[in-house]
Design a protein around this motif. Structure first.
Motif, PDB file in Angstrom:
ATOM      1  N   LYS A 251      69.645  34.528  78.596  1.00 18.75           N
ATOM      2  CA  LYS A 251      68.843  33.560  77.831  1.00 18.75           C
ATOM      3  C   LYS A 251      69.379  32.135  77.963  1.00 18.75           C
ATOM      4  O   LYS A 251      68.621  31.193  78.230  1.00 18.75           O
ATOM      5  N   SER A 252      70.691  31.974  77.766  1.00 21.60           N
ATOM      6  CA  SER A 252      71.265  30.620  77.852  1.00 21.60           C
ATOM      7  C   SER A 252      71.157  30.078  79.273  1.00 21.60           C
ATOM      8  O   SER A 252      70.862  28.900  79.476  1.00 21.60           O
ATOM      9  N   THR A 253      71.383  30.944  80.240  1.00 18.87           N
ATOM     10  CA  THR A 253      71.275  30.512  81.639  1.00 18.87           C
ATOM     11  C   THR A 253      69.848  30.048  81.932  1.00 18.87           C
ATOM     12  O   THR A 253      69.641  29.015  82.580  1.00 18.87           O
TER      13      THR A 253
ATOM     14  N   PHE B 140      66.170  24.943  72.366  1.00 18.81           N
ATOM     15  CA  PHE B 140      67.152  25.239  71.311  1.00 18.81           C
ATOM     16  C   PHE B 140      67.856  26.548  71.649  1.00 18.81           C
ATOM     17  O   PHE B 140      67.220  27.587  71.764  1.00 18.81           O
ATOM     18  N   ASP B 141      69.184  26.487  71.790  1.00 25.34           N
ATOM     19  CA  ASP B 141      69.932  27.698  72.137  1.00 25.34           C
ATOM     20  C   ASP B 141      70.769  28.173  70.957  1.00 25.34           C
ATOM     21  O   ASP B 141      71.877  27.693  70.736  1.00 25.34           O
ATOM     22  N   GLU B 142      70.238  29.115  70.207  1.00 26.22           N
ATOM     23  CA  GLU B 142      70.944  29.719  69.059  1.00 26.22           C
ATOM     24  C   GLU B 142      71.570  28.662  68.161  1.00 26.22           C
ATOM     25  O   GLU B 142      72.753  28.739  67.822  1.00 26.22           O
ATOM     26  N   VAL B 143      70.778  27.711  67.758  1.00 22.75           N
ATOM     27  CA  VAL B 143      71.324  26.556  67.049  1.00 22.75           C
ATOM     28  C   VAL B 143      71.801  26.883  65.635  1.00 22.75           C
ATOM     29  O   VAL B 143      72.503  26.078  65.028  1.00 22.75           O
TER      30      VAL B 143
HETATM   31 MG    MG Z   1      73.355  32.582  74.998  1.00 20.64          MG
END
Ligand code: MG
Ligand code: ADP
Length: 242
Positions: A43-45, A162-165
Motif C-alpha cells: 500500500k505505501s509503495t 494519506f498513508d495511515e495518518v
Molecule cells: Mg504502509
C-alpha cells in the motif's frame, strides 16, 4: 471523464522481491479511494509511486492524460499531488506558519502575503489558528497531523494521498484528524487514503481497493465490499476488525 491519474501495469521490486506485481488504478476527479490490505502488501509503495517519490520499475503513469516516464518533470507533478504520512514530519525548528509556508514560498515562489492569507484560512478550517506561532513539540500528535495536512493543502494540490495518518496517534486524537479528511472529501477533494479505520473507510470511500501481495485483489463499491467481499483474503482481512 478522463481520470486525473492512470496507472497501468505498475511493477516495483526491492532487492529482487516484487512488491507491486502489476497494479492498474484510475483516480477520477473528486473521487475518494480507500486502499485496504494486510501489512506488507504494498500500500505505501503504491502511494509513493502515485506521487513519484518511488520510481516504478515498469508500467505507465499518466497525469491528466500525459504519460510521465523516468526523468519526466516529476517535480511539477509532485506539487499537484500532496501527501501526508503516518509520522507528521514537520520541521522541528520551524514554527507552524513557517512549516506551512516553506513549500509555497521556496518551491512555488509565491508572495508571503498571499500564501500566508491562505495558510490562515486553512488553519481556521482545522481549528488551529491559535497555534500559528507554536513549534511542533508544543503540539499534540493530532494537532501536528492536522498541521501536516494544512501544509500539504497550502500547495493547492489536485490530489491528496494519506498513508495511515492516524496510525501513530493516541485514540482520542484519531477523530479530529479523520474529521478534517471527511471535510475535504465533502468539499470534493480527490483523495487516495490508506487506513485501518474501517468505519471511516466505509463512510468516506467512493471506491474501496483491496490489495494483497502486490496486486489489487478486488475493488468496488464500499457498501458491497464491506457487506460481502468477493475474495477469501478480503474476508479474512475484514474479520480482524469485527
Ligand atoms: Mg504502509
Ligand atoms: P504496506 O504499506 O502495505 O504495509 P509497503 O508498501 O510498505 O507495504 O511494503 C511492501 C513490501 O515492500 C514490504 O515487504 C516491505 O518490507 C518492502 N519495502 C517497502 N519499501 C522498501 C524499501 N525502500 N526497501 C526495501 N524494501 C521495501
Amino acid at each position: 471523464m478522463e481520470p486525473i491519474i492512470e496507472l497501468q501495469g505498475l511493477r516495483k521490486s526491492f532487492d529482487g522481491q516484487e512488491v507491486l506485481r502489476g497494479v492498474d488504478l484510475d483516480v477520477h476527479q473528486g473521487e475518494v479511494i480507500v486502499i485496504l490490505g494486510p501489512s506488507g502488501c504494498g500500500k505505501s509503495t503504491l502511494l509513493r509511486c502515485l506521487n513519484g517519490l518511488e520510481p516504478a520499475d515498469s508500467g505507465t503513469f499518466r497525469f491528466r492524460g500525459s504519460e510521465l516516464a523516468r526523468g519526466a518533470p516529476w517535480r511539477e507533478v509532485r506539487q499537484k499531488i500532496g501527501m501526508v504520512f503516518q509520522r507528521y514530519e514537520l520541521f522541528p525548528h520551524l514554527n507552524v506558519m513557517d512549516n506551512i509556508l516553506l513549500g509555497p514560498l521556496k518551491v512555488q515562489r509565491r508572495t508571503r502575503e498571499e500564501a500566508e492569507a491562505q495558510a490562515e484560512r486553512l488553519l481556521e478550517r482545522v481549528g488551529l489558528s491559535a497555534k500559528r506561532h507554536a513549534f511542533p513539540r508544543q503540539l499534540s500528535g493530532g494537532q501536528q497531523q492536522r498541521i501536516a495536512i494544512v501544509r500539504a493543502l497550502c500547495m493547492n494540490p489536485e490530489v491528496m494521498l494519506f498513508d495511515e495518518v492516524t496510525a501513530a496517534l493516541d485514540p482520542e486524537m484519531v477523530k479530529e484528524v479523520l474529521e478534517v479528511m471527511l471535510g475535504l472529501a465533502r468539499q470534493g477533494m480527490t483523495m487516495a487514503i490508506v487506513t485501518h479505520e474501517m468505519g471511516f473507510a466505509r463512510a468516506v470511500a467512493d471506491r474501496v481497493v483491496f490489495m494483497d501481495e502486490g496486486v489489487i485483489a478486488e475493488a468496488g463499491d464500499p457498501a458491497a465490499f464491506f457487506a460481502k467481499p468477493q475474495t477469501e483474503r478480503a474476508r479474512r482481512f475484514l474479520d480482524q476488525f469485527l
